[in-house]
Write a protein that holds these residues in place. Structure first.
Motif, short mmCIF file in Angstrom:
data_model
loop_
_atom_site.label_atom_id
_atom_site.label_comp_id
_atom_site.label_asym_id
_atom_site.label_seq_id
_atom_site.Cartn_x
_atom_site.Cartn_y
_atom_site.Cartn_z
N UNK A 92 -50.16 17.20 -34.26
CA UNK A 92 -48.97 17.06 -35.11
C UNK A 92 -49.31 16.85 -36.58
N UNK A 112 -57.24 15.43 -42.09
CA UNK A 112 -56.27 16.43 -42.53
C UNK A 112 -56.60 16.90 -43.95
N UNK A 170 -50.28 20.19 -38.01
CA UNK A 170 -49.11 21.08 -38.04
C UNK A 170 -48.18 20.72 -39.19
N UNK A 171 -48.06 19.41 -39.44
CA UNK A 171 -47.23 18.97 -40.55
C UNK A 171 -47.76 19.53 -41.87
N UNK A 227 -54.37 15.27 -29.25
CA UNK A 227 -52.96 14.89 -29.22
C UNK A 227 -52.50 14.35 -30.57
N UNK A 228 -53.36 13.60 -31.24
CA UNK A 228 -52.95 13.00 -32.50
C UNK A 228 -53.20 13.92 -33.69
N UNK A 229 -54.24 14.75 -33.59
CA UNK A 229 -54.52 15.64 -34.71
C UNK A 229 -53.52 16.79 -34.81
N UNK A 243 -56.64 9.72 -39.73
CA UNK A 243 -56.07 11.05 -39.52
C UNK A 243 -55.94 11.78 -40.86
N UNK A 244 -55.47 11.04 -41.84
CA UNK A 244 -55.29 11.59 -43.17
C UNK A 244 -56.57 12.19 -43.72
#
Lengths: 851, 121
Positions: free
Chosen positions: B21, B112, B24-25, B17-19, B108-109
């Protein structure tokens, strides 16, 4: 062999210390070591609330397990150290642990609290005892200064005790092990029993006293009694499911209380809980009791159109008198569509022919009556009133950081009262549209500088705190400013609730200010290195900490996105759990050891327990009696030295070369390597030459009246300065003047085992000067390669893996620093002086002069 | 927009759920799953550029899913997410060709950036 075994086995052959002393010293070490670890674990977990990390439930389980082990061991060690004088601590640890387990299992357990709390004294941090509905209402009044109906909250703790004393626990337990139709039958039985249960005398008394106070003060005969359920933001999921009793007369308060509590077990509520995977039998109810006035009109305001959030509009619906018909949609009401942007032009008005209204019944309760024909087509609200309502709603929205669904009422004089506010459920959000936005055309002012402490989007005018240092007052900062500061000074914490974002040049994500920013969900970036220089005072900016960017101007698309998904991560189960766990863990209630409340039975969180245990343990070792009675055991000595530190040394083995029965030693007798190194630095010429400086009265008074911050100085504060040593090891607590140093270090032949832990806290001046000194310490310690954390005026520095020569040098430096900073905060009247003294220290020059 | 495809597998829903978006960004197409069998079924018919997977799951576990993915799409890059307790297994995964492993909790960063890095090489 562990470090600790090494420490204790390092005594010289042939020297045998009395077992009792050594045993006690080992227990003391255990407390110190675990205390440090617990603080680190708490800081680490608090950082996870900022939204930067992904963590799962397993992480929370591990966190609770490890923390529980450490805290329990601390409580045990304290009892072993003190001959079991603090047995109740063990009970409290178990009770907190039960609460934490309940959170992990999504069960609802109320932390111990007062039975009744005043609404104007609570905020979202009280959600676990007041329910989030009432907690938010309290915050709207307390922080935003908007008007709510005065009242009190009967807490979840009261509910627990009410259910227990009424003997209803067995029925609730039975429900936990049941499902299907049988569950609903038991729930029906339980509801019935609650409604007919005796409200215990003590609770009756509290309820009646509160109600009397409210009626007398506000000259009202009627009250509203509202549900405010505890748990996973129940009122978001359960909007409107629970009971609200309107028009309750003071003498009916017990009946109303029982009815609202019983609504926990209404069939539709239980079904709802099952559908949302929540344990159906678990629930607790806090109850709000408020003044009820007969309003001119009331209704609902949505700060966005939930079916078309792209439109920049506010929706208002309004009916005459009480808002029941607006809420349940049972009668025609006026509807308005208003521009979100000031001055909030009315875009559409639909004035309904309102045939009925709901009013307070003189004999209690409410009745619906016909509206006189001539009044039916009159608009309920005038344009000015509508605009006022919109301004208030947007203020709440901005504070809550997401679109709001607000119930309000207005009296004959046009005064607006906020009755309830919660997140607006927006039905049509295309997740992808929100995530993939076009490029932002606004000028980028800061990009990827520093560490994100709390994620989110905020906008407002830049307000640089450093420009207002002298005579700065809280209310100088305009509401919704973007707060910018060079340091992450804890003094700024008081401004955060009104700020829309926070940017600092220095600071850490585990510091006090960052912690407070997360508590209030203020988007925050620390350690940018440059924000206060780059951003101009008064400039409108948008801070996007999701991407760590600061834009010039108001970036509408980012702001709108935030309104629709402000709680994207905060609403996740894991975040809610961590928040609730930390409420039972991290809050420090026992901050003042001199207060009569500093007692084991008053520990409510793990932080309280370790704070209490550390304090008592140090007192236990440092009190004169114990030391005197053990002086002749060849383990306790007084140090005869030229500097005024009055140090007692406790030798774990191999730290002191002493002839039998000698109780006073000089530095010649010290074998402990770290103590020798430290004293070498402390006794360097010039380091100790100044007398205590004069101090202005303002500085002293602020010290006398200050309170300890949540992450404030946990350092032990013995009256007696004590060094616990072995050949390789040193733990020294020093109170010098008004502040406290703690040095804990190991200096062995093996560089991999070696470490220095240095902690500095307290001081006599106001926070600003103390935070300057913290800044000075930080810069100096970092210069000498320490990893430094700052929490309030507390500085913690760590260094590891040094060989003997480097350990020697670093400890000498620490010794010099302890002497150098002895009274330094008094001298730090401006930031320029900080720079000056840093240079002075690094140049190895003498102590600051008193001028 | 890179348009590259990432498939995320973790039995804890919050990870996907958190990864999703966040990735996708950064321009990726993202699918997230909590059941490993579903990922195996998906990989049987569709190519992805990156697999991000937890290790400890009900059968098939993360290692098995990785082996299947590699066999099916040799060019696929695999990132292992691991709890503290499974570092040894993660090392084994690296030996078997995972590009990187990242321990929970993680930023998260960081993940990503890692996905961006391995897809631009």
């Amino acid at each position: 062999m562990s470090i600790w075994n090494k420490i204790f086995s390092s005594s010289h052959p042939g020297e045998v210390h009395e077992h009792g002393i050594r045993y006690r010293l080992e227990r003391f070490q255990e407390i110190v070591r675990r205390n440090n670890r617990v603080l680190e674990r708490i800081a680490d977990a608090s950082e996870k609330l900022g939204g930067e990390y992904i963590f799962d439930v397993q992480y929370l389980h591990d966190f609770v397990d490890r923390l529980g082990d450490d805290v329990r061991a601390i409580a045990l060690a304290l009892n072993e150290l003190t001959g079991n004088r603090y047995q109740e601590l063990l009970r409290i640890v178990s009770s907190i642990n039960d609460n934490l387990r309940a959170v992990l299992e999504s069960r609802t357990v109320a932390p111990e609290s007062e039975i009744v709390l005043r609404l104007d004294r609570i905020g979202t941090e009280h959600a676990d005892v007041t329910g989030s509905k009432m907690a938010r209402l309290g915050e709207i009044q307390r922080i935003l200064g908007l008007t709510t109906m005065p009242g009190v909250v009967v807490t979840a703790s009261a509910c627990t005790q009410f259910l227990e004393s009424a003997g209803l626990e067995p029925l609730i337990t039975a429900m936990r092990n049941t499902n299907g139709e049988e569950l609903f039958e038991l729930a029906g039985e339980l509801r019935n029993q609650i409604i007919h249960a005796d409200v215990q005398k003590w609770l009756q008394k509290k309820l009646r006293r509160s109600v009397r106070a409210i009626s007398k003060r506000f000259h009202t005969q009627y009250l509203s009694v509202r549900s405010s359920a505890i748990g996973e933001d129940e009122d978001l999921v359960f909007a409107g499911q629970y009971l609200t009793e309107l028009g309750v007369r003071p003498e009916e308060i017990c009946d109303a209380y029982r009815k609202v509590v019983a609504s926990l077990y209404d069939r539709h509520v239980m079904e709802y809980r099952i559908r949302h995977s929540l344990p159906p039998a678990d629930g607790l109810m806090a109850v709000g009791i408020q003044v009820l006035l007969q309003p001119k009109c009331s209704g609902i305001i949505y700060t966005l159109d939930p079916t078309n959030p792209d439109r920049d509009v506010i929706l208002v619906s309004s009916g005459f008198s009480l808002g029941a018909s607006v809420v349940d949609g049972s009668a025609p009401v006026d509807r308005f569509i208003i521009d979100r942007n000031p001055p909030h032009h009315i875009l559409e008005s639909h004035i309904a022919e309102k045939t009925t209204e709901c009013v307070i019944n003189e004999s209690g309760g409410t009745i619906v009556r016909e509206i006189e024909p001539e009044r039916r087509k009159i608009p309920t609200l005038e344009p000015g009133q509508l605009q006022n309502l919109c301004r208030q709603a947007l203020k709440i929205e901005r504070h809550m950081r997401c679109a709001q669904d607000i119930e309000w009422a207005m009296d004959e004089k046009g005064r607006i009262f906020i009755l309830q506010s919660r997140q607006l459920k927006v039905t049509h959000i295309e997740q992808n549209n929100l995530n993939i936005m076009g490029p932002i055309s606004h000028e980028v002012l800061l990009k990827d500088l520093g560490e994100v402490a709390c994620r989110g989007v905020g906008f407002g005018r830049v307000w640089i705190a450093d420009n207002r240092e002298e005579n700065a007052e809280d209310n100088e900062m305009p509401d919704h400013a973007v707060l910018v500061s060079r340091t992450a000074s804890p003094k700024l914490a008081a401004l955060l609730p009104r700020a829309s974002a926070l940017l600092t040049d220095y600071g850490t994500t585990t510091g006090h200010l960052a912690t407070v920013a997360r508590e209030y969900r203020i988007p925050a970036v620390v350690d940018t290195g440059a924000a206060s220089r780059i951003l101009e005072d008064g400039r409108m900016v948008t801070v996007d900490t999701e991407e760590n960017m600061v834009y010039s101007g108001k970036v509408q698309e980012l702001i709108k996105k935030q309104l629709l998904q402000a709680s994207s991560y905060e609403d996740k189960k894991e975040f809610r759990m961590l928040r609730r766990l930390l409420r039972n863990i991290a809050i420090l209630n026992l901050s003042d050891p001199t207060s009569p409340d500093f007692k084991a039975q008053n520990c409510r969180t793990y932080h309280d327990i370790i704070r209490f245990a550390h304090e008592i343990a140090v007192q236990e070792l440092a009190t004169g009696n114990w030391l005197r009675s053990n002086r002749r055991c060849n383990a306790v000595f007084r140090l005869d030295i030229d500097i005024p530190i009055d140090l007692v040394i406790i030798d774990l083995g191999g730290g002191i070369k002493a002839t039998p029965r000698k109780t006073v030693v000089t530095s010649q007798h010290i074998l402990s390597r770290p103590l020798t190194a430290l004293l070498a630095g402390m006794t360097l010429e010039g380091v100790w030459k100044t007398e205590p400086a004069d101090m202005d009265l303002g500085g002293f008074m602020s010290s006398a009246t200050r309170t300890t911050a949540l992450t404030g100085p946990e350092a032990a504060r013995p009256e007696q300065n004590v060094a616990i040593v072995s050949n390789d090891y040193l733990n020294m607590s020093l109170k010098l003047g008004y502040h406290f140093n703690l040095v804990d270090c190991l200096m062995s032949d093996n560089a991999e085992d070696n470490f220095i832990y240095f902690r500095f806290a307290g001081g006599v001046t106001e926070l600003l000067r103390r935070s300057r000194r913290a800044l000075l310490l930080r810069e100096i310690l970092e210069h000498y390669d320490f990893v430094v954390e700052g929490k309030g005026d507390l500085v913690i520095a760590r260094l590891k893996f040094l060989d003997l020569t480097r350990m020697q040098k670093k400890l000498e430096m620490i010794g010099r620093l302890i002497g150098f900073t002895r009274q330094l905060d008094i001298h730090l009247r401006s930031d320029d002086l900080v720079r000056h003294y840093i240079q002075e220290f690094l140049a190895g020059s003498e102590m600051p002069s008193s001028s | 927009m890179s348009g590259k495809k990432v498939i995320v597998l973790d039995d804890e829903p919050i990870v996907g759920e958190r990864l999703k978006p966040a990735l996708e960004k950064a321009g990726f197409e993202v699918e997230t799953y909590t059941e490993s069998q579903q990922v195996v079924d998906k990989l049987a018919k569709e190519r992805f550029d990156v697999l991000v997977t937890d290790l400890k799951m009900r059968k098939p576990d993360g290692l098995e899913v990785m082996r299947f993915a590699k066999e099916q799409w040799p060019g696929i890059k695999v990132i292992i997410i691991t709890g503290f307790a499974t570092v040894e297994t993660a090392t084994e995964a690296l030996k078997e060709g995972a590009v990187e492993f990242i321990a929970k909790p993680f930023k998260i960063r960081d993940l990503r950036d890692l996905v961006v890095r391995i897809t631009t090489v």
